[in-house]
Design a protein around this motif. Structure first.
Motif, PDB file in Angstrom:
ATOM      1  N   ALA A 128      -2.621  -5.872   0.584  1.00 49.69           N
ATOM      2  CA  ALA A 128      -1.365  -6.612   0.377  1.00 49.69           C
ATOM      3  C   ALA A 128      -1.585  -8.111   0.232  1.00 49.69           C
ATOM      4  O   ALA A 128      -0.963  -8.768  -0.613  1.00 49.69           O
ATOM      5  CB  ALA A 128      -0.403  -6.328   1.529  1.00 49.69           C
ATOM      6  N   ASN A 129      -2.481  -8.656   1.040  1.00 48.41           N
ATOM      7  CA  ASN A 129      -2.764 -10.089   0.992  1.00 48.41           C
ATOM      8  C   ASN A 129      -4.190 -10.381   0.530  1.00 48.41           C
ATOM      9  O   ASN A 129      -4.728 -11.458   0.767  1.00 48.41           O
ATOM     10  CB  ASN A 129      -2.520 -10.715   2.372  1.00 48.41           C
TER      11      ASN A 129
ATOM     12  N   VAL B 220      -5.513  -9.408  -2.945  1.00 50.96           N
ATOM     13  CA  VAL B 220      -5.322  -8.773  -4.255  1.00 50.96           C
ATOM     14  C   VAL B 220      -6.652  -8.573  -4.985  1.00 50.96           C
ATOM     15  O   VAL B 220      -7.432  -9.523  -5.104  1.00 50.96           O
ATOM     16  CB  VAL B 220      -4.379  -9.624  -5.141  1.00 50.96           C
TER      17      VAL B 220
ATOM     18  N   GLU C  71       2.116  -7.529  -3.554  1.00 52.85           N
ATOM     19  CA  GLU C  71       2.299  -6.977  -2.201  1.00 52.85           C
ATOM     20  C   GLU C  71       3.422  -5.938  -2.173  1.00 52.85           C
ATOM     21  O   GLU C  71       3.273  -4.856  -1.598  1.00 52.85           O
ATOM     22  CB  GLU C  71       2.608  -8.105  -1.209  1.00 52.85           C
ATOM     23  N   LYS C  72       4.525  -6.262  -2.818  1.00 57.95           N
ATOM     24  CA  LYS C  72       5.663  -5.341  -2.880  1.00 57.95           C
ATOM     25  C   LYS C  72       5.291  -4.073  -3.641  1.00 57.95           C
ATOM     26  O   LYS C  72       5.641  -2.954  -3.228  1.00 57.95           O
ATOM     27  CB  LYS C  72       6.833  -6.041  -3.567  1.00 57.95           C
TER      28      LYS C  72
ATOM     29  N   LYS D 277       2.844  -1.674  -1.804  1.00 51.41           N
ATOM     30  CA  LYS D 277       3.488  -1.005  -0.660  1.00 51.41           C
ATOM     31  C   LYS D 277       4.549   0.001  -1.090  1.00 51.41           C
ATOM     32  O   LYS D 277       4.953   0.864  -0.300  1.00 51.41           O
ATOM     33  CB  LYS D 277       4.131  -2.052   0.267  1.00 51.41           C
TER      34      LYS D 277
ATOM     35  N   GLN E 277      -1.974  -1.996   3.482  1.00 51.87           N
ATOM     36  CA  GLN E 277      -2.200  -3.026   4.504  1.00 51.87           C
ATOM     37  C   GLN E 277      -3.486  -3.812   4.220  1.00 51.87           C
ATOM     38  O   GLN E 277      -3.556  -5.019   4.462  1.00 51.87           O
ATOM     39  CB  GLN E 277      -2.288  -2.368   5.895  1.00 51.87           C
TER      40      GLN E 277
END
Length: 240
Positions: free
Chosen positions: A73-74, A76, A87-88, A91, A70
């Motif tokens: 993810a945005n 990097v 992001e993928k 996670k 979390q």
């Protein structure tokens, strides 16, 4: 003045659209806790009798990794900013952990272990793609060589097959261990690292010698020592 004001306003409006990459060193620090739970989960799922303990540790891994995912993810980390679908990918370990948890609760401990292995390779690939030289990946390299050799040592193995195994893979095993030794280990427990490296070096030499002789019992015993040395390095806190 009017034009200057317009230019400044345009800059202020545009600037927020450029996301600042986070510091990779901070990311490395943040990943230590979830990765430590991951390593414990791998160890526990290697034996059926550890099922209940493994469930608890996998749960901790999932929760801890979710916090990490979390956060980044945005945002990097700078050295991973060229990673496609970051992001993928960051996670993904949460999904892997949840799947492994289902398997454990169903009593499929071996399958849970195999499921968890995906995380090791996913992180490995991410760093390789980014051109990052990592001690942990040198350890992964050794693990690959070690598994080939140890899987080749069976009670039914003939002296000839053991000799071929040693000739084909013995040098590779030794080189991969030497690469770990040459790595810049910055952990607080440098003395422990050095001792485990020395023990591993001796164990590998003993294994190679027994393979040359075609001695299955000796090779199996030495192989156990090699695996113990590998685990000793793999579970050091800084190796993440």
């Amino acid at each position: 003045m009017g034009m200057r004001f317009v230019v400044v306003c345009m800059f202020l409006c545009i600037a927020p659209s450029f996301a600042m990459a986070s510091d990779y060193k901070i990311f490395q620090q943040d990943i230590m806790e979830p990765y430590s739970f991951y390593k414990k989960a791998l160890a526990l799922t290697s034996k059926k009798e550890n099922k209940e303990k493994a469930i608890g540790v996998v749960e901790k891994f999932i929760n801890s990794w979710d916090v990490l995912a979390q956060k980044y993810a945005n945002d990097v980390p700078d050295q991973l900013k060229q990673t496609a679908d970051f992001e993928k990918k960051i996670k993904r370990p949460v999904a892997v952990g949840n799947k492994a948890l289902e398997m454990l609760r169903s009593g499929e401990v071996k399958k849970a272990h195999e499921q968890l292995e995906e995380v090791r390779y996913a992180l490995w690939q991410m760093r390789v793609d980014a051109g990052i030289v990592s001690l942990n990946d040198k350890i992964n390299d050794f693990h690959e060589a070690m598994e080939i050799v140890l899987n080749g040592i069976t009670e039914q193995a003939s002296p000839e097959s053991l000799q071929h195994l040693g000739k084909r893979y013995g040098g590779w095993l030794a080189i991969k261990w030497a690469e770990i030794k040459a790595a810049d280990y910055s952990g607080a427990d440098k003395d422990a690292f050095g001792l485990k490296i020395a023990n591993g070096h001796d164990a590998i030499a003993e294994l190679i010698e027994n393979l040359k002789k075609g001695d299955a019992a000796g090779a199996k015993k030495a192989g156990g020592k090699v695996k113990k040395s590998y685990k000793g390095i793999f579970f050091l806190p800084e190796c993440s």
